[in-house]
Design a protein around this motif. Structure first.
Motif, PDB file in Angstrom:
ATOM      1  N   SER A   1      63.260  55.418 -18.569  1.00  0.00           N
ATOM      2  CA  SER A   1      61.814  55.255 -18.401  1.00  0.00           C
ATOM      3  C   SER A   1      61.093  56.582 -18.150  1.00  0.00           C
ATOM      4  CB  SER A   1      61.529  54.283 -17.252  1.00  0.00           C
ATOM      5  OG  SER A   1      62.080  54.776 -16.035  1.00  0.00           O
ATOM      6  N   GLY A   2      61.780  57.556 -17.566  1.00  0.00           N
ATOM      7  CA  GLY A   2      61.128  58.831 -17.282  1.00  0.00           C
ATOM      8  C   GLY A   2      61.361  59.887 -18.334  1.00  0.00           C
ATOM      9  N   ALA A   3      61.963  59.534 -19.463  1.00  0.00           N
ATOM     10  CA  ALA A   3      62.272  60.522 -20.505  1.00  0.00           C
ATOM     11  C   ALA A   3      60.998  61.034 -21.162  1.00  0.00           C
ATOM     12  CB  ALA A   3      63.193  59.908 -21.553  1.00  0.00           C
ATOM     13  N   SER A   4      61.074  62.241 -21.702  1.00  0.00           N
ATOM     14  CA  SER A   4      59.940  62.829 -22.404  1.00  0.00           C
ATOM     15  C   SER A   4      60.456  63.780 -23.474  1.00  0.00           C
ATOM     16  CB  SER A   4      59.036  63.595 -21.424  1.00  0.00           C
ATOM     17  OG  SER A   4      59.764  64.648 -20.804  1.00  0.00           O
ATOM     18  N   GLY A   5      59.610  64.049 -24.441  1.00  0.00           N
ATOM     19  CA  GLY A   5      59.956  65.019 -25.476  1.00  0.00           C
ATOM     20  C   GLY A   5      61.223  64.662 -26.215  1.00  0.00           C
ATOM     21  N   ALA A   6      62.164  65.592 -26.249  1.00  0.00           N
ATOM     22  CA  ALA A   6      63.426  65.385 -26.956  1.00  0.00           C
ATOM     23  C   ALA A   6      64.233  64.247 -26.337  1.00  0.00           C
ATOM     24  CB  ALA A   6      64.243  66.673 -26.951  1.00  0.00           C
ATOM     25  N   GLY A   7      64.059  64.014 -25.034  1.00  0.00           N
ATOM     26  CA  GLY A   7      64.767  62.921 -24.378  1.00  0.00           C
ATOM     27  C   GLY A   7      64.377  61.575 -24.954  1.00  0.00           C
ATOM     28  N   ARG A  18      63.384  61.035 -28.077  1.00  0.00           N
ATOM     29  CA  ARG A  18      64.011  60.939 -29.403  1.00  0.00           C
ATOM     30  C   ARG A  18      65.490  60.594 -29.280  1.00  0.00           C
ATOM     31  NH1 ARG A  18      60.411  65.296 -29.985  1.00  0.00           N
ATOM     32  NH2 ARG A  18      62.022  66.879 -29.606  1.00  0.00           N
ATOM     33  N   ARG A  19      66.157  61.193 -28.303  1.00  0.00           N
ATOM     34  CA  ARG A  19      67.578  60.865 -28.096  1.00  0.00           C
ATOM     35  C   ARG A  19      67.751  59.423 -27.655  1.00  0.00           C
ATOM     36  NH1 ARG A  19      67.707  66.263 -25.945  1.00  0.00           N
ATOM     37  NH2 ARG A  19      67.395  65.438 -23.837  1.00  0.00           N
ATOM     38  N   ALA A  20      66.847  58.937 -26.806  1.00  0.00           N
ATOM     39  CA  ALA A  20      66.948  57.559 -26.321  1.00  0.00           C
ATOM     40  C   ALA A  20      66.764  56.561 -27.464  1.00  0.00           C
ATOM     41  CB  ALA A  20      65.907  57.309 -25.226  1.00  0.00           C
ATOM     42  N   ILE A  21      65.804  56.828 -28.346  1.00  0.00           N
ATOM     43  CA  ILE A  21      65.568  55.931 -29.479  1.00  0.00           C
ATOM     44  C   ILE A  21      66.783  55.893 -30.395  1.00  0.00           C
ATOM     45  CG2 ILE A  21      64.196  55.636 -31.587  1.00  0.00           C
ATOM     46  CD1 ILE A  21      61.774  56.640 -30.016  1.00  0.00           C
ATOM     47  N   LEU A  22      67.373  57.047 -30.656  1.00  0.00           N
ATOM     48  CA  LEU A  22      68.535  57.106 -31.543  1.00  0.00           C
ATOM     49  C   LEU A  22      69.780  56.525 -30.871  1.00  0.00           C
ATOM     50  CD1 LEU A  22      69.317  57.995 -34.362  1.00  0.00           C
ATOM     51  CD2 LEU A  22      69.881  60.252 -33.450  1.00  0.00           C
ATOM     52  N   ALA A  23      69.844  56.627 -29.542  1.00  0.00           N
ATOM     53  CA  ALA A  23      71.007  56.091 -28.821  1.00  0.00           C
ATOM     54  C   ALA A  23      71.096  54.578 -28.937  1.00  0.00           C
ATOM     55  CB  ALA A  23      70.934  56.492 -27.349  1.00  0.00           C
ATOM     56  N   GLY A  24      69.961  53.907 -29.124  1.00  0.00           N
ATOM     57  CA  GLY A  24      69.964  52.448 -29.204  1.00  0.00           C
ATOM     58  C   GLY A  24      70.902  51.915 -30.274  1.00  0.00           C
ATOM     59  N   PRO A  25      70.657  52.226 -31.550  1.00  0.00           N
ATOM     60  CA  PRO A  25      71.556  51.705 -32.584  1.00  0.00           C
ATOM     61  C   PRO A  25      72.958  52.315 -32.546  1.00  0.00           C
ATOM     62  CG  PRO A  25      69.907  53.174 -33.542  1.00  0.00           C
ATOM     63  CD  PRO A  25      69.504  52.933 -32.122  1.00  0.00           C
ATOM     64  N   ILE A  26      73.092  53.565 -32.095  1.00  0.00           N
ATOM     65  CA  ILE A  26      74.428  54.173 -32.051  1.00  0.00           C
ATOM     66  C   ILE A  26      75.315  53.454 -31.046  1.00  0.00           C
ATOM     67  CG2 ILE A  26      75.699  56.255 -31.406  1.00  0.00           C
ATOM     68  CD1 ILE A  26      73.465  57.909 -32.634  1.00  0.00           C
ATOM     69  N   LEU A  27      74.818  53.229 -29.834  1.00  0.00           N
ATOM     70  CA  LEU A  27      75.599  52.490 -28.836  1.00  0.00           C
ATOM     71  C   LEU A  27      75.831  51.052 -29.288  1.00  0.00           C
ATOM     72  CD1 LEU A  27      74.095  53.754 -25.456  1.00  0.00           C
ATOM     73  CD2 LEU A  27      76.399  54.143 -26.325  1.00  0.00           C
ATOM     74  N   GLY A  28      74.828  50.470 -29.950  1.00  0.00           N
ATOM     75  CA  GLY A  28      75.000  49.124 -30.472  1.00  0.00           C
ATOM     76  C   GLY A  28      76.121  49.047 -31.493  1.00  0.00           C
ATOM     77  N   GLY A  84      72.245  50.395 -24.966  1.00  0.00           N
ATOM     78  CA  GLY A  84      71.582  51.058 -26.079  1.00  0.00           C
ATOM     79  C   GLY A  84      70.190  50.507 -26.318  1.00  0.00           C
ATOM     80  N   VAL A  85      70.068  49.182 -26.315  1.00  0.00           N
ATOM     81  CA  VAL A  85      68.750  48.583 -26.519  1.00  0.00           C
ATOM     82  C   VAL A  85      67.807  48.986 -25.389  1.00  0.00           C
ATOM     83  CG1 VAL A  85      67.484  46.422 -26.793  1.00  0.00           C
ATOM     84  CG2 VAL A  85      69.775  46.657 -27.753  1.00  0.00           C
ATOM     85  N   GLY A  86      68.312  48.955 -24.142  1.00  0.00           N
ATOM     86  CA  GLY A  86      67.470  49.309 -23.005  1.00  0.00           C
ATOM     87  C   GLY A  86      66.986  50.743 -23.053  1.00  0.00           C
ATOM     88  N   LEU A  87      67.842  51.671 -23.492  1.00  0.00           N
ATOM     89  CA  LEU A  87      67.429  53.070 -23.594  1.00  0.00           C
ATOM     90  C   LEU A  87      66.285  53.250 -24.578  1.00  0.00           C
ATOM     91  CD1 LEU A  87      70.919  54.838 -23.628  1.00  0.00           C
ATOM     92  CD2 LEU A  87      69.220  54.966 -21.800  1.00  0.00           C
ATOM     93  N   ALA A  88      66.353  52.535 -25.698  1.00  0.00           N
ATOM     94  CA  ALA A  88      65.365  52.726 -26.754  1.00  0.00           C
ATOM     95  C   ALA A  88      64.104  51.902 -26.562  1.00  0.00           C
ATOM     96  CB  ALA A  88      66.000  52.388 -28.105  1.00  0.00           C
ATOM     97  N   TRP A  89      64.233  50.728 -25.962  1.00  0.00           N
ATOM     98  CA  TRP A  89      63.157  49.740 -25.997  1.00  0.00           C
ATOM     99  C   TRP A  89      61.825  50.222 -25.402  1.00  0.00           C
ATOM    100  CZ3 TRP A  89      63.804  45.740 -29.078  1.00  0.00           C
ATOM    101  CH2 TRP A  89      62.867  44.714 -29.042  1.00  0.00           C
ATOM    102  N   PRO A  90      61.780  50.798 -24.206  1.00  0.00           N
ATOM    103  CA  PRO A  90      60.472  51.208 -23.667  1.00  0.00           C
ATOM    104  C   PRO A  90      59.738  52.196 -24.566  1.00  0.00           C
ATOM    105  CG  PRO A  90      62.177  51.307 -21.973  1.00  0.00           C
ATOM    106  CD  PRO A  90      62.890  51.116 -23.274  1.00  0.00           C
ATOM    107  N   HIS A  91      60.476  53.072 -25.204  1.00  0.00           N
ATOM    108  CA  HIS A  91      59.840  54.095 -26.044  1.00  0.00           C
ATOM    109  C   HIS A  91      59.431  53.534 -27.399  1.00  0.00           C
ATOM    110  CE1 HIS A  91      61.160  56.691 -22.872  1.00  0.00           C
ATOM    111  NE2 HIS A  91      62.412  56.336 -23.074  1.00  0.00           N
ATOM    112  N   LEU A  92      60.163  52.532 -27.878  1.00  0.00           N
ATOM    113  CA  LEU A  92      59.727  51.858 -29.098  1.00  0.00           C
ATOM    114  C   LEU A  92      58.417  51.119 -28.846  1.00  0.00           C
ATOM    115  CD1 LEU A  92      63.143  50.402 -30.353  1.00  0.00           C
ATOM    116  CD2 LEU A  92      61.873  52.311 -31.352  1.00  0.00           C
TER     117      LEU A  92
END
Length: 490
Positions: free
Chosen positions: A345-351, A353-363, A398-406
């Motif tokens: 939830s506190g990620a910004s910038g490159a973080g 982008r990494r969180a969004i990409l981590a979603g499907p990769i971890l999945g 993975g879904v949780g990492l990406a979801w707030p930013h999506l």
């Protein structure tokens, strides 16, 4: 099936202007949870609790249900019909609120939900069970949407953010309570009582609503126009896949998929021509930021749904877990989702982008692990089950990492003048992906042998094929996530 992270302005066009309550002395949790506001919070959070706990109860006891009344070939329909009805309930909640006012809407929704639970508890066969699940889903969709909409009616604006956090947090409570209720009743061989136990709770919250919620707003506004044709096409597409999935004949499955494709095409055509649309402009084009976002969200939701439905069954049949333990293990996806959301939830910038990409990769990693491990029978010792647990957590994480930013980027990508429609459409997209994922999961499992030959051999084959096929969802999700990152909205 996780619906916890929804926008705070769901159905915004249909919500009357807020009626100010007594202004709280501060905006902290004490102001929200004390006095009259505390009772209102309990009533509104109760709607989400009923809906969310019921989701986990049903997934936990379904193996016991099919052992008692049969209908293994309709296993996934329990989720498909429930979620499809939730879509309708969510869409119709604005009109219910406008016609009956907050108090009447909440009472009506609770009674519909209780009626569905009663039918499920009395069901002598799977068709009757499915009728009850549909009615439950309709009432649950009402409750879920109304709980968000009524925040604006019963709380001062300064308390809205904390009220939203409270209601969203009820999904975390449900992951603890739901499997326990379902597992205990299933363990004693009285799964029907799990549904019946929801009836007095629904009655209690209906009584609370009658006591603390306002009747009708003085400046009551009419409900927003309903995109009826699109809703019908959307629901029919899901049911077409479900109808095809019942038969083990490949030709019937192909026929169901073909019908779903045609109905989806009609949905898109109706959306482009309709005056009142279900989704904002660009939702069906992967070349747009909004289309890429919706595609990524849908693929992640499909991956979660395919696992949540059948995991309790596979764990009980192939890994000798009790209904209670299997229910809690299946809820690990939801726990991972919550953990990932908090962590990113506190990620910004490159973080981000990494969180969004981590979603499907971890999945993808989790799905491949389940494809190998879930279909291999074990004695049920924790040495064998622990890797399965890690795979379930990985998918949810993975879904949780990406979801707030999506979600944040969906708001940013909203076309001019369609911010309200974009916000409300998130629920529709998520529920549609969940329902379609459930229908497709049932089709794959039945084709792979869950019903014929059935038994241990059929369940082993179904587990391997199910997670292997649905690993394609996060694979495609990697490419859509990359497109989301490149098409960053201004």
């Amino acid at each position: 099936m996780d619906q916890r992270h929804l926008p705070s302005d769901q159905h915004p066009q249909s919500v009357p202007a807020p009626q100010p309550c007594a202004r709280p002395a501060n905006t902290g949790w004490a102001a929200l949870l004390s006095g009259a506001n505390g009772v209102r919070s309990l009533a509104l959070a109760g709607g989400v609790i009923l809906h969310a706990v019921n989701v986990y109860i049903a997934t936990t006891i379904l193996p016991s249900v099919v052992r008692d009344i049969g209908g293994i070939d309709y296993y996934a329909w329990n989720t498909t019909l429930f979620v499809a009805a939730s879509i309708l309930g969510s869409a119709l909640s604005a009109r219910l609120l406008a016609r009956t006012g907050p108090r009447g809407a909440y009472i009506s929704a609770s009674l519909v939900f209780a009626a569905g639970a009663l039918i499920c508890g009395l069901a002598p066969s799977m068709p009757v069970m499915l009728l009850g699940r549909f009615i439950q889903g309709l009432g649950g969709g009402f409750l879920f949407a109304l709980s968000y909409a009524m925040i604006r009616l019963v709380f001062d604006e300064s308390l809205w953010p904390r009220a939203m956090a409270l209601i969203s947090g009820m999904w975390g409570v449900a992951t603890l309570v739901g499997p326990a209720i379902g597992g205990i009743f299933a363990g004693f061989g009285v799964w029907r009582a799990a549904f019946w136990s929801l009836i007095p709770v629904a009655a209690l919250f209906a009584l609370l609503a009658a006591t603390v919620l306002p009747g009708r707003s003085a400046d009551r506004a009419p409900g927003s126009p309903l995109a009826l044709a699109q809703l019908l096409f959307l629901t029919a597409a899901v049911l077409a896949v479900s109808a095809g999935s019942v038969s083990p004949e490949l030709s019937h499955n192909i026929l169901g998929l073909g019908a779903a494709v045609i109905l989806t095409a009609l949905l898109i055509r109706s959306e482009r021509r309709a005056r009142h649309r279900l989704l904002p402009d660009g939702a069906f084009r992967i070349s747009t930021a909004l289309g890429a976002l919706y595609a990524t969200m849908s693929l992640l939701a499909v991956a979660v749904t395919s696992g949540e439905i059948f995991v309790p069954l596979f764990l009980q049949v192939l890994h000798h877990q009790s209904a209670l333990v299997a229910g809690y293990l299946a809820a690990l996806m939801g726990a991972g989702w919550t953990l990932g959301s908090v962590a990113s939830s506190g990620a910004s910038g490159a973080g981000i982008r990494r969180a969004i990409l981590a979603g499907p990769i971890l999945g993808l990693v989790g799905m491949l692990m389940l494809a190998v491990l879930m279909g291999s029978p074990s004695r049920g010792d924790w040495l064998a089950v622990m890797p399965i647990c890690l795979a379930l957590v990985a998918i949810g994480l993975g879904v949780g990492l990406a979801w707030p930013h999506l979600l944040t980027r969906v708001f940013q990508a909203a076309p001019a003048g369609e911010q309200d429609l974009t916000s409300a459409s998130i629920t529709t997209v998520q529920l549609f992906a969940t329902a379609l994922g459930a229908a497709l999961a049932g089709m794959v499992a039945n084709l792979a042998g869950l019903t014929e030959p059935g038994g241990i051999a059929g369940t082993m084959s179904a587990a391997g094929w199910l997670f292997g096929v649905f690993a394609l969802a996060p694979v495609i999700g990697v490419f859509t996530a990359l497109r989301v990152i490149r098409l960053r909205p201004s």
